[in-house]
Design a protein around this motif. Structure first.
Motif, mmCIF file in Angstrom:
data_model
loop_
_atom_site.group_PDB
_atom_site.id
_atom_site.type_symbol
_atom_site.label_atom_id
_atom_site.label_comp_id
_atom_site.label_asym_id
_atom_site.label_seq_id
_atom_site.Cartn_x
_atom_site.Cartn_y
_atom_site.Cartn_z
ATOM 1 N N ARG A 188 0.826 -1.205 0.000
ATOM 2 C CA ARG A 188 0.000 0.000 0.000
ATOM 3 C C ARG A 188 0.861 1.258 0.000
ATOM 4 O O ARG A 188 0.560 2.225 -0.705
ATOM 5 N N ALA A 189 1.930 1.238 0.769
ATOM 6 C CA ALA A 189 2.818 2.409 0.814
ATOM 7 C C ALA A 189 3.475 2.667 -0.530
ATOM 8 O O ALA A 189 3.698 3.820 -0.918
ATOM 9 N N ALA A 190 3.768 1.588 -1.259
ATOM 10 C CA ALA A 190 4.420 1.715 -2.565
ATOM 11 C C ALA A 190 3.422 1.796 -3.717
ATOM 12 O O ALA A 190 3.822 1.853 -4.871
ATOM 13 N N LYS A 191 2.125 1.768 -3.382
ATOM 14 C CA LYS A 191 1.048 1.833 -4.377
ATOM 15 C C LYS A 191 1.100 0.669 -5.375
ATOM 16 O O LYS A 191 0.819 0.830 -6.562
ATOM 17 N N VAL A 192 1.493 -0.494 -4.868
ATOM 18 C CA VAL A 192 1.426 -1.718 -5.663
ATOM 19 C C VAL A 192 -0.017 -2.208 -5.620
ATOM 20 O O VAL A 192 -0.597 -2.318 -4.538
ATOM 21 N N PRO A 193 -0.626 -2.510 -6.758
ATOM 22 C CA PRO A 193 -2.007 -2.990 -6.736
ATOM 23 C C PRO A 193 -2.145 -4.267 -5.904
ATOM 24 O O PRO A 193 -1.283 -5.146 -5.964
ATOM 25 N N VAL A 194 -3.227 -4.330 -5.135
ATOM 26 C CA VAL A 194 -3.507 -5.497 -4.302
ATOM 27 C C VAL A 194 -4.844 -6.084 -4.738
ATOM 28 O O VAL A 194 -5.846 -5.365 -4.840
ATOM 29 N N ILE A 195 -4.843 -7.384 -4.976
ATOM 30 C CA ILE A 195 -6.050 -8.102 -5.385
ATOM 31 C C ILE A 195 -6.336 -9.174 -4.335
ATOM 32 O O ILE A 195 -5.490 -10.025 -4.052
ATOM 33 N N HIS A 196 -7.520 -9.125 -3.752
ATOM 34 C CA HIS A 196 -7.934 -10.081 -2.726
ATOM 35 C C HIS A 196 -8.862 -11.109 -3.360
ATOM 36 O O HIS A 196 -9.907 -10.747 -3.911
ATOM 37 N N VAL A 197 -8.465 -12.366 -3.277
ATOM 38 C CA VAL A 197 -9.258 -13.446 -3.860
ATOM 39 C C VAL A 197 -9.960 -14.198 -2.733
ATOM 40 O O VAL A 197 -9.355 -14.478 -1.686
ATOM 41 N N GLN A 198 -11.220 -14.519 -2.963
ATOM 42 C CA GLN A 198 -12.039 -15.148 -1.931
ATOM 43 C C GLN A 198 -12.749 -16.375 -2.498
ATOM 44 O O GLN A 198 -13.520 -16.261 -3.455
ATOM 45 N N PHE A 204 -8.820 -4.449 -5.032
ATOM 46 C CA PHE A 204 -9.714 -5.220 -5.885
ATOM 47 C C PHE A 204 -10.055 -6.561 -5.240
ATOM 48 O O PHE A 204 -9.255 -7.115 -4.482
ATOM 49 N N THR A 205 -11.239 -7.076 -5.552
ATOM 50 C CA THR A 205 -11.643 -8.390 -5.063
ATOM 51 C C THR A 205 -12.051 -9.275 -6.236
ATOM 52 O O THR A 205 -12.582 -8.797 -7.245
ATOM 53 N N VAL A 206 -11.777 -10.554 -6.074
ATOM 54 C CA VAL A 206 -12.153 -11.562 -7.065
ATOM 55 C C VAL A 206 -12.770 -12.727 -6.299
ATOM 56 O O VAL A 206 -12.160 -13.253 -5.362
ATOM 57 N N CYS A 207 -13.955 -13.127 -6.693
ATOM 58 C CA CYS A 207 -14.621 -14.291 -6.099
ATOM 59 C C CYS A 207 -14.348 -15.501 -6.981
ATOM 60 O O CYS A 207 -14.472 -15.423 -8.209
ATOM 61 N N LYS A 208 -13.975 -16.609 -6.361
ATOM 62 C CA LYS A 208 -13.732 -17.829 -7.128
ATOM 63 C C LYS A 208 -14.533 -18.980 -6.543
ATOM 64 O O LYS A 208 -14.805 -19.019 -5.343
ATOM 65 N N ARG A 209 -14.892 -19.908 -7.419
ATOM 66 C CA ARG A 209 -15.647 -21.092 -7.006
ATOM 67 C C ARG A 209 -14.785 -22.338 -6.952
ATOM 68 O O ARG A 209 -15.213 -23.363 -6.448
ATOM 69 N N ARG A 210 -13.584 -22.249 -7.496
ATOM 70 C CA ARG A 210 -12.668 -23.399 -7.529
ATOM 71 C C ARG A 210 -11.327 -22.970 -6.956
ATOM 72 O O ARG A 210 -11.165 -21.875 -6.448
ATOM 73 N N TYR A 211 -10.324 -23.823 -7.068
ATOM 74 C CA TYR A 211 -9.048 -23.567 -6.405
ATOM 75 C C TYR A 211 -8.249 -22.436 -7.045
ATOM 76 O O TYR A 211 -7.766 -21.542 -6.358
ATOM 77 N N SER A 212 -8.067 -22.472 -8.341
ATOM 78 C CA SER A 212 -7.244 -21.470 -9.007
ATOM 79 C C SER A 212 -7.950 -20.122 -9.042
ATOM 80 O O SER A 212 -9.145 -20.030 -9.343
ATOM 81 N N THR A 223 -12.878 -16.827 -13.441
ATOM 82 C CA THR A 223 -12.957 -15.514 -12.799
ATOM 83 C C THR A 223 -12.509 -14.447 -13.801
ATOM 84 O O THR A 223 -12.057 -14.768 -14.897
ATOM 85 N N ASP A 224 -12.591 -13.194 -13.390
ATOM 86 C CA ASP A 224 -12.135 -12.105 -14.254
ATOM 87 C C ASP A 224 -10.734 -11.623 -13.880
ATOM 88 O O ASP A 224 -10.338 -10.520 -14.242
ATOM 89 N N LEU A 225 -9.965 -12.465 -13.172
ATOM 90 C CA LEU A 225 -8.637 -12.044 -12.725
ATOM 91 C C LEU A 225 -7.756 -11.613 -13.891
ATOM 92 O O LEU A 225 -7.075 -10.583 -13.815
ATOM 93 N N GLU A 226 -7.745 -12.374 -14.965
ATOM 94 C CA GLU A 226 -6.849 -12.035 -16.072
ATOM 95 C C GLU A 226 -7.256 -10.720 -16.735
ATOM 96 O O GLU A 226 -6.394 -9.932 -17.143
ATOM 97 N N ILE A 227 -8.537 -10.454 -16.836
ATOM 98 C CA ILE A 227 -8.991 -9.162 -17.365
ATOM 99 C C ILE A 227 -8.483 -8.035 -16.479
ATOM 100 O O ILE A 227 -7.995 -7.008 -16.961
#
Length: 198
Positions: A47-57, A99-107, A112-116
């Motif tokens: 966060r301090a370096a403004k690196v994007p963070v994506i939380h997967v659930q 950002f958040t990404v919801c997943k139904r499987r392991y990967s 999901t729309d992670l690659e987009i």
């Protein structure tokens, strides 16, 4: 010395959900207590370096129609959308601008729309941490590799189902990309200089 182009990097937090740390989840874990403060340190540095963070659930419908073959192995029913334990752990939860990404499987990539999202962020390097090392983190790393992303896994910020499986998964990821295994302090140090320039 570990270096990182923070302009082309995103941090992926995989399944840092409440039950992982409280023990209220149907799954068993090792290392969660030690990982929590280190993962918080990674998030603070990113966060301090403004690196994007994506939380997967990982989250499954209460009707359990989206488990597929997940219940054929060692895992019982887990991460139902109605369970409090499925929610992000409050100390590792997304903040505004993340950002958040919801997943139904392991990967984290599968259906999901992670690659987009990654294309939109213009990153080609992923820094992974989360649970479980030998399941969701490993499978996400494999899919990242097959999509030609560079990846690093912060090994002391990963939680396994047991220690043997945890270590085996880390070795398997290093087999794919030789320099992929890093420690929490290496990531923090690599992004610290960028944070000082902001």
């Amino acid at each position: 010395m570990f270096t990182l182009d923070v302009q082309r990097t995103a941090v992926i937090c995989i399944d840092f959900q409440t039950g992982v740390f409280t023990g209220d989840c149907a799954l068993s874990y090792v290392g969660a207590t030690e990982v929590l403060p280190k993962a918080k340190g990674v998030l603070a540095a990113a966060r301090a370096a403004k690196v994007p963070v994506i939380h997967v659930q990982e989250m499954h419908r209460q009707e359990m129609v989206d488990f597929g073959r997940e219940l054929d192995g060692a895992e019982p029913v887990h991460c139902l959308e109605t369970w409090a334990s499925t929610q992000f752990h409050p100390e590792l939860a997304p903040i505004a601008g993340e950002f958040t990404v919801c997943k139904r499987r392991y990967s984290s990539f599968f259906a999901t729309d992670l690659e987009i999202l990654l294309r939109g962020l213009k990153v080609d390097t992923l820094v992974l941490m989360g649970s479980m090392t030998n399941v969701c983190v490993h499978y996400t790393a494999v899919d990242a590799h097959q999509r030609d992303y560079h990846f690093h896994v912060i090994e002391d910020c990963c939680i396994g189902s047991d220690w043997e499986a945890h270590r085996a998964a880390l070795n398997a990821m290093a087999y794919l990309q030789k320099q992929s295994r890093i420690q929490q302090h290496e990531f923090v140090e690599a992004v610290a200089q960028k944070a000082l320039c902001l």
